[in-house]
Every structure is written in C-alpha cells, then in structure tokens.
Design a protein around this motif. Structure first.
Motif, short mmCIF file in Angstrom:
data_model
loop_
_atom_site.label_atom_id
_atom_site.label_comp_id
_atom_site.label_asym_id
_atom_site.label_seq_id
_atom_site.Cartn_x
_atom_site.Cartn_y
_atom_site.Cartn_z
N PHE A 13 7.04 -8.78 0.64
CA PHE A 13 6.32 -7.99 -0.34
C PHE A 13 4.88 -7.76 0.11
O PHE A 13 4.35 -6.65 0.04
CB PHE A 13 6.32 -8.69 -1.71
N THR A 14 4.22 -8.84 0.58
CA THR A 14 2.83 -8.72 1.00
C THR A 14 2.70 -7.83 2.22
O THR A 14 1.83 -6.95 2.28
CB THR A 14 2.24 -10.11 1.30
N GLY A 15 3.57 -8.02 3.22
CA GLY A 15 3.52 -7.21 4.42
C GLY A 15 3.72 -5.74 4.14
O GLY A 15 3.01 -4.88 4.69
N VAL A 16 4.67 -5.43 3.27
CA VAL A 16 4.92 -4.03 2.91
C VAL A 16 3.67 -3.42 2.27
O VAL A 16 3.25 -2.30 2.61
CB VAL A 16 6.12 -3.93 1.95
N ARG A 17 3.06 -4.15 1.35
CA ARG A 17 1.88 -3.61 0.66
C ARG A 17 0.70 -3.43 1.61
O ARG A 17 -0.05 -2.46 1.51
CB ARG A 17 1.49 -4.54 -0.49
N VAL A 18 0.54 -4.36 2.55
CA VAL A 18 -0.56 -4.25 3.53
C VAL A 18 -0.39 -2.99 4.37
O VAL A 18 -1.34 -2.22 4.57
CB VAL A 18 -0.61 -5.51 4.42
N GLY A 19 0.80 -2.77 4.89
CA GLY A 19 1.05 -1.61 5.73
C GLY A 19 0.86 -0.30 4.97
O GLY A 19 0.24 0.65 5.48
N LEU A 20 1.39 -0.23 3.76
CA LEU A 20 1.26 0.99 2.98
C LEU A 20 -0.19 1.26 2.59
O LEU A 20 -0.64 2.42 2.64
CB LEU A 20 2.13 0.89 1.72
N ALA A 21 -0.93 0.22 2.23
CA ALA A 21 -2.33 0.42 1.86
C ALA A 21 -3.13 0.95 3.04
O ALA A 21 -3.96 1.87 2.89
CB ALA A 21 -2.93 -0.89 1.36
N ALA A 22 -2.88 0.39 4.23
CA ALA A 22 -3.59 0.86 5.42
C ALA A 22 -3.22 2.30 5.74
O ALA A 22 -4.08 3.13 6.05
CB ALA A 22 -3.28 -0.06 6.60
N ALA A 23 -1.92 2.61 5.68
CA ALA A 23 -1.47 3.96 6.01
C ALA A 23 -2.05 4.99 5.05
O ALA A 23 -2.54 6.05 5.45
CB ALA A 23 0.05 4.01 5.98
N ARG A 24 -2.03 4.66 3.77
CA ARG A 24 -2.56 5.60 2.78
C ARG A 24 -4.07 5.77 2.94
O ARG A 24 -4.59 6.89 2.83
CB ARG A 24 -2.24 5.11 1.37
N GLY A 25 -4.77 4.66 3.19
CA GLY A 25 -6.21 4.75 3.37
C GLY A 25 -6.60 5.58 4.58
O GLY A 25 -7.48 6.44 4.50
N LEU A 26 -5.92 5.35 5.70
CA LEU A 26 -6.20 6.13 6.91
C LEU A 26 -5.80 7.58 6.72
O LEU A 26 -6.51 8.49 7.16
CB LEU A 26 -5.46 5.52 8.10
N GLY A 27 -4.67 7.81 6.08
CA GLY A 27 -4.24 9.18 5.83
C GLY A 27 -5.24 9.94 5.00
O GLY A 27 -5.54 11.12 5.27
N LEU A 28 -5.78 9.28 3.98
CA LEU A 28 -6.79 9.92 3.14
C LEU A 28 -8.07 10.17 3.93
O LEU A 28 -8.66 11.26 3.86
CB LEU A 28 -7.08 9.03 1.94
N GLY A 29 -8.50 9.18 4.72
CA GLY A 29 -9.73 9.33 5.48
C GLY A 29 -9.63 10.39 6.57
O GLY A 29 -10.60 11.11 6.84
N TRP A 30 -8.46 10.46 7.22
CA TRP A 30 -8.27 11.43 8.30
C TRP A 30 -7.77 12.78 7.80
O TRP A 30 -7.75 13.75 8.56
CB TRP A 30 -7.26 10.88 9.32
#
Length: 203
Positions: free
Chosen positions: A64-81
C-alpha cells in the motif's frame, strides 16, 4: 518522445527512462522499505534528471505504501512538467517480464497482506488478462489456478500446494514496462489495491 517509468509497488525501487522506445538508463534497488527517501534521488540521477514527455507508474497491487509513493511522485512530476501520467498493474508487468514460454497461458501470484495472495491469469501471446485480479488465501488461490507456469514471489508456495507446475520468481523492473501492450500501460493512474483497506470506518 521520452518515457519515465516508476516501479515501487513491491520491495524494489525501480526507475527507467526510455527515448523512442529504447532504454536510456535505469536504476533498480531492492530497498524493502524506504521508497519515499530513495525514489526522487533515483529519478534525478537519470539523464536530464529524468525529464520525460510521459510518465508510466505501477498502480499495484502490492505494498500500500509503495503504491502511494510511486503514484504521488508520478502525479507531482506530471503536474510540474505538464505531461500525461498513465498506470499499469504490477501483475501484468510480471506476466510481460517473462522472456519466452511455450505455455499458452500463465498465472501470476504475489504475496499480499493478511496471508493472502494476489493472483491473476494471463494469455502470453498476445499478452492479455484472462481473469480478474483476486486476493485469496493460499489454498483457494491454488484451487483457482490451473496454469502450469506461475510467476511471482508466491509461485513456489502455490506449486507446492498444488503438487505440480513450474514457479518463476522475478523482480518487478521498470525497464520491462514497455513490454506491456499499450492498453495495459495506459491505465488511469489510480491505486489498484486488490482488496479492501485494513482500516475500518468508525460507527
């Protein structure tokens, strides 16, 4: 066209950068825990600090934690880029990671929480799911899977319970993500938990 792949659904912290479908670089470490501390520095260490035109992330099931970490990073980078973010299933990635098999179908089984296993069946060529994702106790999972080949870290247990078959335990690697057919790596970037959350709402 550059694609950044993020894989943090299990014990591995794995990232890969592709350019026009060719692998430019990857970093893969079996961290167990601590994905949050390792992921962003690993991405920043890729060529161009990992900057891509598209991000693909493992949505689970798994930790659960690993999934949330990856998704949060992906969404944050996607928004920033300002780039799109897509998802894929960890079980589909395991199925696609098998180089070659004579079997028409295979099963994927990994350890989940509370002694249960996440399982799903796939046809190998063309690669596609032929059953729904399920979270079952080992005896029920063994009864549900008749495929000779079982891929994943629970494969040995299932083969032993059934008394037949071949188990293959391979790591989830971001660098294998482009082996997935396009529809299986363009899922919405939402968690695939595979079972109900542990926390129960208070009455």
């Amino acid at each position: 066209m550059r694609q950044l792949v993020i894989e943090t659904a299990t014990t591995a912290c794995s990232v890969a950068l592709f350019d026009q479908g060719s692998l430019l670089a990857e970093h893969h470490v079996d961290v167990g825990r601590g994905h949050a501390e390792r992921l962003i520095p690993m991405i920043a260490d890729l060529p161009g600090r990992g900057r891509a035109d598209e991000i693909i992330v493992d949505c689970g099931p798994g930790s659960f934690t690993g999934v949330r970490v990856g998704l949060a990073a992906a969404r944050g980078l996607g928004l920033g880029w300002g780039v799109p973010v897509f998802g894929f299933s960890s079980l589909a990635l395991l199925a696609a990671s098998i180089e070659r098999t004579d079997e028409h179908s295979l099963a994927v089984a990994i350890h989940g929480g509370h002694g249960q296993l996440f399982i799903q069946r796939f046809e190998h060529a063309p690669m596609q799911p032929v059953s729904e994702l399920a979270s079952l106790l080992p005896d029920a999972a063994a009864h549900a899977l008749s495929d000779d080949l079982v891929v994943g870290n629970a494969g040995d247990d299932l083969v032993a319970l059934r008394g037949f078959g071949t188990a293959v335990d391979i790591a989830l690697r971001a660098s294998n993500a482009l082996r997935l057919p396009l529809p299986l790596r363009q899922l919405p970037p939402h968690p695939i938990y595979g079972r109900a959350p542990d926390a129960k709402p208070q009455k």
